[in-house]
Design a protein around this motif. Structure first.
Motif, PDB file in Angstrom:
ATOM      1  N   LEU A 194       0.706  -1.246   0.104  1.00  0.00           N
ATOM      2  CA  LEU A 194       0.011  -0.026  -0.079  1.00  0.00           C
ATOM      3  C   LEU A 194       0.859   1.213  -0.162  1.00  0.00           C
ATOM      4  CD1 LEU A 194      -2.869   1.138   0.173  1.00  0.00           C
ATOM      5  CD2 LEU A 194      -2.869   0.921   2.712  1.00  0.00           C
ATOM      6  N   ASP A 195       1.829   1.096   0.850  1.00  0.00           N
ATOM      7  CA  ASP A 195       2.670   2.258   1.147  1.00  0.00           C
ATOM      8  C   ASP A 195       3.529   2.587  -0.310  1.00  0.00           C
ATOM      9  OD1 ASP A 195       1.828   3.129   3.462  1.00  0.00           O
ATOM     10  OD2 ASP A 195       3.583   2.141   4.417  1.00  0.00           O
ATOM     11  N   ALA A 196       4.012   1.562  -0.994  1.00  0.00           N
ATOM     12  CA  ALA A 196       4.591   1.664  -2.350  1.00  0.00           C
ATOM     13  C   ALA A 196       3.831   2.300  -3.284  1.00  0.00           C
ATOM     14  CB  ALA A 196       5.288   0.340  -2.678  1.00  0.00           C
ATOM     15  N   ALA A 197       2.488   1.690  -3.219  1.00  0.00           N
ATOM     16  CA  ALA A 197       1.643   2.452  -4.228  1.00  0.00           C
ATOM     17  C   ALA A 197       1.353   3.882  -3.984  1.00  0.00           C
ATOM     18  CB  ALA A 197       0.159   1.670  -4.233  1.00  0.00           C
ATOM     19  N   LYS A 198       1.125   4.234  -2.603  1.00  0.00           N
ATOM     20  CA  LYS A 198       1.009   5.743  -2.250  1.00  0.00           C
ATOM     21  C   LYS A 198       2.017   6.355  -2.689  1.00  0.00           C
ATOM     22  CE  LYS A 198      -0.833   5.976   2.073  1.00  0.00           C
ATOM     23  NZ  LYS A 198      -1.218   5.338   3.515  1.00  0.00           N
ATOM     24  N   VAL A 199       3.332   5.997  -2.931  1.00  0.00           N
ATOM     25  CA  VAL A 199       4.434   7.117  -3.072  1.00  0.00           C
ATOM     26  C   VAL A 199       4.667   6.973  -4.561  1.00  0.00           C
ATOM     27  CG1 VAL A 199       5.369   6.932  -0.559  1.00  0.00           C
ATOM     28  CG2 VAL A 199       6.319   5.365  -2.552  1.00  0.00           C
ATOM     29  N   GLY A 200       4.067   6.327  -5.320  1.00  0.00           N
ATOM     30  CA  GLY A 200       4.027   6.285  -6.760  1.00  0.00           C
ATOM     31  C   GLY A 200       5.100   5.306  -7.504  1.00  0.00           C
ATOM     32  N   SER A 201       5.350   4.141  -6.719  1.00  0.00           N
ATOM     33  CA  SER A 201       5.999   3.145  -7.397  1.00  0.00           C
ATOM     34  C   SER A 201       5.417   2.395  -8.609  1.00  0.00           C
ATOM     35  CB  SER A 201       6.499   2.063  -6.277  1.00  0.00           C
ATOM     36  OG  SER A 201       7.445   1.217  -6.795  1.00  0.00           O
ATOM     37  N   ASP A 202       6.057   2.233  -9.593  1.00  0.00           N
ATOM     38  CA  ASP A 202       5.523   2.014 -10.782  1.00  0.00           C
ATOM     39  C   ASP A 202       4.909   0.436 -10.645  1.00  0.00           C
ATOM     40  OD1 ASP A 202       6.266   3.834 -12.648  1.00  0.00           O
ATOM     41  OD2 ASP A 202       8.351   3.199 -11.973  1.00  0.00           O
TER      42      ASP A 202
END
Ligand code: E4P
Length: 215
Positions: A172-180
């Protein structure tokens, strides 16, 4: 954010691929060793299951040895991406391979500066290791966030794969910070599916249905 599965177990990969949520696969020598099977056969089988980037790692330490190793792996299937460690020799190999049109995923990335170097060398993907950064008391997601910011600010097209994912909150955190992309182990993908209220809800709907289904 796309989801890859971080596994070399073909049963796990097949099961999760059937959910329709997986866009690629990452393996590493430790995951391959866990399976105790022939590396080339495993990669071939994975390529027959998932239609997307499949990372397979070189184990040589010198660029001159990484290149032929990478060429052999790339010949397995057009979807194979060569995983190369974030070292000086690795950067050299990435630079040569990218000029040959062979896509690479620079692995063992622990800082945004390393990610910047990998991108400049011509990597198609970089893999910051979120969980292993957390393990040494630093913030793995912060490294992903900094890499996202640097790549966006400077128009770098290298895709970021949040790796070494340990639990659903990392995803979830990776998605929130914009990881591809996040590459997620099988167990964590299973945990992402489950929610106790979903189980309670399904159970209640079935019980209620029982009371009216023959009316
Ligand atoms: C993926 O590319 C990496 O090989 C993997 O995510 C490493 O995860 P680990 O730190 O749990 O071994």
């Amino acid at each position: 954010m796309r989801l890859f599965i971080d596994s070399a177990n073909v049963d796990e990969i097949r099961e999760v691929n059937d959910w329709g949520v997986i866009s690629g696969v990452t393996t590493n020598p430790s995951l391959i060793a866990k399976e105790g099977r022939n590396f080339f056969q495993v990669v071939q089988e994975i390529c027959s299951i998932v239609d997307g980037p499949i990372s397979a790692e070189v184990v040589s330490l010198k660029a001159q040895d990484m290149i032929p190793e990478a060429e052999t792996l790339a010949a397995i299937h057009p979807n194979v991406i060569i995983k190369v460690p974030m070292t000086e020799e690795g950067l050299k190999a990435v630079s040569i391979l990218s000029k040959q049109g062979i896509k690479t995923n620079v692995t063992l990335v622990f800082s945004a500066n390393q990610a910047l170097l990998a991108a400049r060398a011509g990597a198609a993907f970089v893999s910051p290791f979120v969980g292993r950064i957390d393990d040494v008391g630093q913030d793995g997601i912060q490294v992903v966030a900094e890499t996202v910011q640097v790549f966006a600010q400077h128009g770098l097209e290298t895709e970021i794969i949040a790796a070494s994912i340990r639990h659903p909150l990392h995803v979830l955190d990776a998605a929130k910070v914009g990881s591809d992309i996040a590459t997620v182990p099988y167990g964590v993908l299973k945990k992402m599916v489950r929610h106790p209220l979903t189980d309670v809800g399904v159970d209640r709907f079935l019980k209620d249905w029982e009371t009216v289904k023959n009316k």
